[in-house]
Design a protein around this motif. Sequence first.
Motif, PDB file in Angstrom:
ATOM      1  N   PHE A 226      -7.620   1.688  -5.131  1.00 42.34           N
ATOM      2  CA  PHE A 226      -7.475   2.713  -4.095  1.00 42.34           C
ATOM      3  C   PHE A 226      -8.716   2.769  -3.222  1.00 42.34           C
ATOM      4  O   PHE A 226      -9.801   2.309  -3.606  1.00 42.34           O
ATOM      5  CB  PHE A 226      -7.173   4.079  -4.706  1.00 42.34           C
TER       6      PHE A 226
ATOM      7  N   SER B 294      -7.415   5.367   3.536  1.00 40.04           N
ATOM      8  CA  SER B 294      -7.286   6.781   3.170  1.00 40.04           C
ATOM      9  C   SER B 294      -7.706   7.656   4.345  1.00 40.04           C
ATOM     10  O   SER B 294      -8.340   7.194   5.299  1.00 40.04           O
ATOM     11  CB  SER B 294      -8.145   7.100   1.940  1.00 40.04           C
ATOM     12  N   ASP B 295      -7.366   8.930   4.275  1.00 41.47           N
ATOM     13  CA  ASP B 295      -7.707   9.852   5.357  1.00 41.47           C
ATOM     14  C   ASP B 295      -9.209   9.905   5.580  1.00 41.47           C
ATOM     15  O   ASP B 295      -9.993   9.932   4.629  1.00 41.47           O
ATOM     16  CB  ASP B 295      -7.199  11.264   5.044  1.00 41.47           C
TER      17      ASP B 295
ATOM     18  N   ARG C 108     -11.428   8.674  -0.296  1.00 41.61           N
ATOM     19  CA  ARG C 108     -11.211   9.458   0.918  1.00 41.61           C
ATOM     20  C   ARG C 108     -12.382   9.214   1.875  1.00 41.61           C
ATOM     21  O   ARG C 108     -13.525   9.044   1.469  1.00 41.61           O
ATOM     22  CB  ARG C 108     -11.057  10.944   0.608  1.00 41.61           C
TER      23      ARG C 108
ATOM     24  N   THR D  81       0.837  -1.194   0.000  1.00 46.79           N
ATOM     25  CA  THR D  81       0.000   0.000   0.000  1.00 46.79           C
ATOM     26  C   THR D  81       0.874   1.247   0.000  1.00 46.79           C
ATOM     27  O   THR D  81       1.838   1.347   0.762  1.00 46.79           O
ATOM     28  CB  THR D  81      -0.923   0.023   1.227  1.00 46.79           C
ATOM     29  N   GLN D  82       0.530   2.191  -0.865  1.00 55.12           N
ATOM     30  CA  GLN D  82       1.233   3.465  -0.939  1.00 55.12           C
ATOM     31  C   GLN D  82       0.208   4.589  -0.801  1.00 55.12           C
ATOM     32  O   GLN D  82      -0.994   4.342  -0.709  1.00 55.12           O
ATOM     33  CB  GLN D  82       1.967   3.579  -2.287  1.00 55.12           C
ATOM     34  N   TYR D  83       0.703   5.827  -0.774  1.00 56.01           N
ATOM     35  CA  TYR D  83      -0.208   6.957  -0.593  1.00 56.01           C
ATOM     36  C   TYR D  83       0.000   8.018  -1.672  1.00 56.01           C
ATOM     37  O   TYR D  83       1.133   8.377  -2.002  1.00 56.01           O
ATOM     38  CB  TYR D  83      -0.031   7.587   0.788  1.00 56.01           C
TER      39      TYR D  83
ATOM     40  N   ARG E 126      -1.176  11.990  -2.793  1.00 57.31           N
ATOM     41  CA  ARG E 126      -1.612  13.227  -2.154  1.00 57.31           C
ATOM     42  C   ARG E 126      -2.613  13.926  -3.060  1.00 57.31           C
ATOM     43  O   ARG E 126      -2.334  14.224  -4.223  1.00 57.31           O
ATOM     44  CB  ARG E 126      -0.407  14.141  -1.915  1.00 57.31           C
TER      45      ARG E 126
ATOM     46  N   ALA F  96      -4.958   6.102  -0.059  1.00 58.66           N
ATOM     47  CA  ALA F  96      -4.247   4.825  -0.091  1.00 58.66           C
ATOM     48  C   ALA F  96      -4.505   4.112  -1.422  1.00 58.66           C
ATOM     49  O   ALA F  96      -5.640   4.042  -1.882  1.00 58.66           O
ATOM     50  CB  ALA F  96      -4.706   3.942   1.061  1.00 58.66           C
ATOM     51  N   TYR F  97      -3.415   3.598  -2.021  1.00 53.32           N
ATOM     52  CA  TYR F  97      -3.581   2.877  -3.287  1.00 53.32           C
ATOM     53  C   TYR F  97      -2.565   1.749  -3.395  1.00 53.32           C
ATOM     54  O   TYR F  97      -1.567   1.702  -2.655  1.00 53.32           O
ATOM     55  CB  TYR F  97      -3.448   3.824  -4.481  1.00 53.32           C
TER      56      TYR F  97
ATOM     57  N   SER G 136      -4.534  12.256   2.084  1.00 53.17           N
ATOM     58  CA  SER G 136      -3.752  11.112   1.602  1.00 53.17           C
ATOM     59  C   SER G 136      -4.704  10.000   1.175  1.00 53.17           C
ATOM     60  O   SER G 136      -5.606   9.620   1.934  1.00 53.17           O
ATOM     61  CB  SER G 136      -2.826  10.597   2.707  1.00 53.17           C
TER      62      SER G 136
END
Length: 444
Positions: free
Chosen positions: A62, A70-71, A65, A5-7, A9, A16-17, A14
């Motif tokens: 992903f 994710s945030d 949001r 998992t990466q982020y 912006r 997540a994907y 943020s």
Amino acid sequence: MAPTTQYARSGEVSIAYQVAGEGALDLLFLPGWISQVEHLWEAPAMRRYLERLAVFNRLILFDRRGTGLSDRTHQAQTLEQDAEDALAVLDAAGSERAALFTYSLGGPVGVLLAADHPERVGALIMYGSVARTSWAPDYTWALTHEERAELTARNAETWGNADSSVLETLAPSAAEDRALAEWLARMQRLAASPAEARVMLLAASELDAREILPRVKVPTLVMHRRDDRAWDVRHSRYLAANIDGAHYVELEGRDSFPFVGDSDAIVEEVEEFLTGARSGSELARSLLTVMFTDIVQATAHAARVGDARWRDLLAQHDETVRAQLARFGGRAVKTVGDGFLATFEGPPSRALRCALAINAEAADLGVEVRIGIHTGECELIGEDVGGMAVHIASRVGALAEAGEVLVSGTVFGTVVGGPFSFTDRGLHELKGVPGRWPLFLLGA
């Protein structure tokens, strides 16, 4: 195994994907309304579905949001905001142009992206999607506001409960699958709280992308299962009739979840639409013995001996495991945490001897390893392996204690009568695997 998992912006938020596969085409999946990208891979049927899509695509997933990893913004999203977040994910993943794959409430977002950003969207694929979420005089098959409010309240009351009736609507053919029900309930709990889910569902009750449909000019594939219980098939018939040149495919079945039922039919339609052929998505399969190894309490051990000494021990351990795999004809597929995923062709006898040798060598190094082994048909994904057999071996390994080699009943039944001794460990439920499985401890 699941991708990392990466982020991305998107403004101050943020997202997540994940990226899976190395195909020449990029395929961005637009979630319906909730998801948790890491938990998606925990259901064997979903994992297989994603792995098949990743054979001929670079699959990008992903969390919206406000949901999953994710945030959490605690604010209702708009279509425009969802579209901006999707573009931010494409940018972070290094994708200049991608096909979009929408499901359910992801449909209006995909339509907006395809209409406003044709330079970034090469194709639009819509499965079980909608143009509008609530009833209108010229859209009579959607739920009324009262029906949607009732559904929202019912979902909030049973949120995260595996005994709810939600699976009977989303996947009626698998309604009795307890493992799937528990996976879905945990997905809900990980993705959002009941209050957050209520906010998102209420925000989604007024989605309407009908005026955007005529502006979609990219190649479009629309699919729907004829007897889908969650979303009336007329949603997709409307989409296909109002998107210029859309190709419409009506599939058999009553499940809304694309990974339940005949998921191969969906993947094959997607592959043919994007590549012009269906041959590439069929994964090669092979009967293999799968082994998972894992150092027990690695973090605590590292804390005791210090970072420098631990790095040396870990390097020695890895070298030892690779040497034993080579000795017994195993193949190290990849490292997983502090252990290995390895496979063996032919009968599992060599895997059993290799496991005993690995544990003996680890003990000499002062570390303890647990090992799980299962024999079954695996899906070959490049140099990687996947499928239920890999999942079962991982679950078996997780139940082993320090210094133990635990095997499935399949392995035991294959080598019984040979030179190995076993202790019956009884029947066990393996997370995400139907039924109860007999497990056996391999004697030293």
